[in-house]
Design a protein around this motif. Structure first.
Motif, short mmCIF file in Angstrom:
data_model
loop_
_atom_site.label_atom_id
_atom_site.label_comp_id
_atom_site.label_asym_id
_atom_site.label_seq_id
_atom_site.Cartn_x
_atom_site.Cartn_y
_atom_site.Cartn_z
N PHE A 1 128.19 29.27 108.36
CA PHE A 1 129.50 29.87 108.18
C PHE A 1 129.44 31.39 108.36
N SER A 2 130.63 32.01 108.33
CA SER A 2 130.75 33.44 108.62
C SER A 2 130.01 34.32 107.61
N ASP A 3 129.83 33.81 106.37
CA ASP A 3 129.12 34.60 105.36
C ASP A 3 127.62 34.41 105.40
N GLY A 4 127.14 33.67 106.41
CA GLY A 4 125.70 33.44 106.57
C GLY A 4 125.18 32.21 105.87
N THR A 5 126.01 31.53 105.09
CA THR A 5 125.56 30.34 104.37
C THR A 5 125.53 29.13 105.30
N THR B 1 135.72 18.23 91.93
CA THR B 1 134.74 18.90 92.77
C THR B 1 134.71 20.38 92.44
N LYS B 2 133.64 21.00 92.79
CA LYS B 2 133.41 22.41 92.46
C LYS B 2 133.62 23.27 93.69
N ASN B 3 134.24 24.41 93.50
CA ASN B 3 134.41 25.36 94.60
C ASN B 3 133.09 26.07 94.88
N TYR B 4 132.79 26.27 96.16
CA TYR B 4 131.56 26.97 96.55
C TYR B 4 131.91 28.12 97.47
N VAL C 1 132.48 32.19 101.66
CA VAL C 1 133.26 31.00 101.96
C VAL C 1 133.53 30.21 100.69
N LEU C 2 134.77 29.79 100.53
CA LEU C 2 135.16 28.93 99.42
C LEU C 2 135.54 27.57 99.96
N LEU D 1 138.34 32.43 101.82
CA LEU D 1 137.27 33.38 101.56
C LEU D 1 137.60 34.16 100.30
N ASP D 2 136.57 34.55 99.55
CA ASP D 2 136.82 35.39 98.38
C ASP D 2 136.87 36.86 98.81
N ALA D 3 137.00 37.76 97.85
CA ALA D 3 137.16 39.18 98.14
C ALA D 3 135.96 39.77 98.87
N GLU D 4 134.77 39.16 98.69
CA GLU D 4 133.56 39.67 99.33
C GLU D 4 133.25 38.97 100.65
N GLY D 5 134.16 38.12 101.09
CA GLY D 5 133.96 37.42 102.36
C GLY D 5 133.16 36.15 102.26
#
Length: 580
Positions: free
Chosen positions: A502-506, A577-580, A542-543, A536-540
């Motif tokens: 993903f865009s955040d590197g994960t 389910t849990k948000n990641y 992925v959620l 996306l959260d404030a730091e970019g």
């Protein structure tokens, strides 16, 4: 004003504490060392400690037993922080920085009383000239913006001059291939470089530190040059050399241009040769690209002229010395425990599994984790272009392909190895990656009793993975009708795991799909787990959620005959389910 205190712990003995001034201190068993540690495991000149305000550095002199910082063995020199534990032989060293307040002592390690005498350390080390101490190496990889470009160019020219002089005085290539001890080779080179630098020290710009200059030249002459620093950094996962003047690194999923460079094209070529020669590979004008691996298993690709127009290029995909486990991937939010339980059962049921994804999505890492679920009493054969998988089962055979020799003969392909593996009585066949005609042989093996096999393919979705398999079968040269190929694929493949970056590197598993059969000429599948991104959260970052689709695997009844079970509620899409 901050004060520096050195605390040395010899297991089973009382701590020794010494207040130090800024300067450089040699460490070793020789009586001439300013910090003397008397023990057979410690070389006469073992290491050097450099201290200056807010900058602390230690360098190992290529010793027999090495120097460890926080349990990691050093390669050359490294920046250290206060309270870092430095292990030299049986001794533990630590720096304490304090402002006229009571400092806290490090706790001694529990170990048996050593038979050797305790350390003899001068209480008042000789104060050194601090004008030429080490420049502080950046903890985050970043360009040397504080040093003018003119100084960098001059540094590069000086490095080349010293390197050429070193080659003239020592036949490095001959010594490297001779039976000379490695430590002796490093010592000869280091002593020679120090003499050369001492001769031209008065010509060095003030921005260039002689000690760092010496280490850089040793790395380029005998190691992997500026790449050594990046290979030692556990946070860096990929290194990309775009010619001699640009080195990019991937750190925590983000690409960054480093401030390191090679001297010239020849320097990069020497590093490539140093990597590929030990494993019997070659690279030259007739074979201008090569796949190889480092001793730790890291994957290497190199391309030189005439294919590369910007100079020699190197791409290194690093792998952890300690393979990741399923728990690590859970902590990385790559998958969930329910998905782990499902895949573990699939391995035990000997389901044929394909891991699909794009470049850098983590396919090999996931394949390594899945392979760890294979029972230890089964015979496993791994087949790879460059050996990367790290399996710990006892009954393991590792096969690696071979490129053609200088005459264009002797190549052994993945397909050749798959065919040969069928004659080696395998319980499981693991192919690092299918990218050609070997897909046909792999499918036939899966359909002829070699179930429980695993492989990876490049694809953007589970449906694309099936299409890729069909295309690769056609590449085998066998003129098979498309219907027959699809029947082979539908019969052989049980599970497709799709992984994405993903865009955040994960990296996350976005689909676990089951191949359930064929309707007409269409292969039918059902998704069991999917990842749905919500934003996306404030730091970019992925959620999203890992969600069961409600589809239940068709092999649930088969579990009972094998004494296995899965919780039915894990497939309930309404489950929290849990948000990641």
């Amino acid at each position: 004003m901050a004060k520096i205190k050195l605390i040395i712990q010899n297991p089973g003995a009382k701590q020794n504490k010494f207040e130090l001034e800024c300067g450089t201190y040699t460490i070793g068993s020789d009586a001439t060392c300013m910090i003397r540690l008397n023990h057979p495991e410690i070389d006469p000149r073992h290491a050097m400690l450099s201290l200056q305000p807010d900058n602390y550095w230690i360098e190992d002199f290529a010793t027999r037993t090495g120097t460890f910082v926080n349990d990691s063995k050093m390669s050359g020199g490294t920046h250290i922080e206060p309270n870092d534990k430095i292990k030299i032989g049986p001794f533990t060293l630590a720096l304490k920085i304090y402002e006229d307040v009571q400092e806290h002592e490090i706790q001694p390690e529990k170990a048996p009383e050593p038979k050797q005498p305790a350390a003899s350390i001068p209480v008042e080390p000789v104060k050194q000239d601090t004008s030429k101490l080490f420049e502080k190496p950046a903890k985050e990889v970043a360009p040397k913006q504080s040093i003018p470009q003119e100084a960098l160019d001059q540094e590069k020219a000086i490095k080349k001059q010293i390197h050429d002089e070193l080659v003239d005085r020592l036949d490095i290539k001959r010594l490297s291939t001779s039976k000379i001890n490695k430590d002796e080779l490093f010592k000869k080179a280091k002593d020679t470089i120090e003499i050369i630098i001492d001769d031209i020290k008065h010509k060095l710009p003030k921005e260039i530190d002689p000690k760092i200059l010496c280490q850089d030249i040793i790395n380029e002459a005998l190691r992997l040059g500026p790449l050594e620093e990046f290979l030692a950094d556990p946070d860096i996962t990929e290194i990309m050399v775009n010619g001699p003047s640009k080195i990019f690194v991937e750190k925590k999923g983000k690409l960054t241009l480093s401030g390191k460079t090679f001297m010239n094209n020849d320097s990069v070529l020497s590093i490539i040769e140093r990597i590929v020669s030990p494993i019997g590979r070659r690279v030259d004008e007739s074979q201008p690209y090569v796949d190889a691996r480092l001793t730790d298993g890291s994957r290497v690709n190199a391309v030189i002229a005439p294919l590369s127009l910007i100079g020699p290029c190197i791409t290194i995909r690093k792998f952890s010395d300690i393979p990741f486990t399923s728990d690590d991937l859970i902590n990385f939010n790559t998958w969930t425990q329910d998905m782990v339980d499902l895949m573990q059962v699939c391995i035990l049921l000997r389901k044929n599994i394909i891991v699909a994804g794009g470049t850098g999505s983590g396919k090999t890492t996931l394949l390594n984790v899945l392979s760890g679920y294979i029972p230890g009493d089964e015979r496993i054969l791994t087949i790879e272009d460059a050996a990367e998988l790290k399996l710990h089962q006892e009954h393991l055979v590792r096969l690696e392909s071979r490129s053609a020799n200088i005459e264009g003969k002797g190549a052994i392909t993945i397909r050749d190895l798959v065919r040969n593996a069928l004659r080696m009585r395998p319980d499981r066949i693991i192919v690092g990656e299918c990218r050609g005609g070997e897909a046909l042989d792999m499918l036939q093996a899966m359909n002829t009793g070699h179930d429980g096999s695993l492989t990876t393919v490049h694809a953007n979705s589970p449906r694309d993975a099936l299409a890729r398999l069909e295309t690769m079968v056609l590449m085998s040269g066998m003129e098979l009708p498309l219907k027959a190929i699809r029947e082979q694929v539908a019969s052989a493949v049980d599970i497709i795991i799709q992984q994405s970056r993903f865009s955040d590197g994960t990296r996350k598993i976005v689909n676990i799909s089951e191949v359930v059969g064929q309707e007409g000429e269409q292969i039918t599948m059902q998704d069991i787990f999917v990842f749905k991104q919500s934003g996306l959260d404030a730091e970019g970052n992925v959620l999203g959620d890992f969600i069961p689709t409600g589809s239940v695997p068709t092999f649930m009844e088969e579990l009972k005959t094998r004494g296995l079970s899965l919780k039915p509620e894990m497939f309930n899409p309404n489950k929290h389910t849990k948000n990641y």
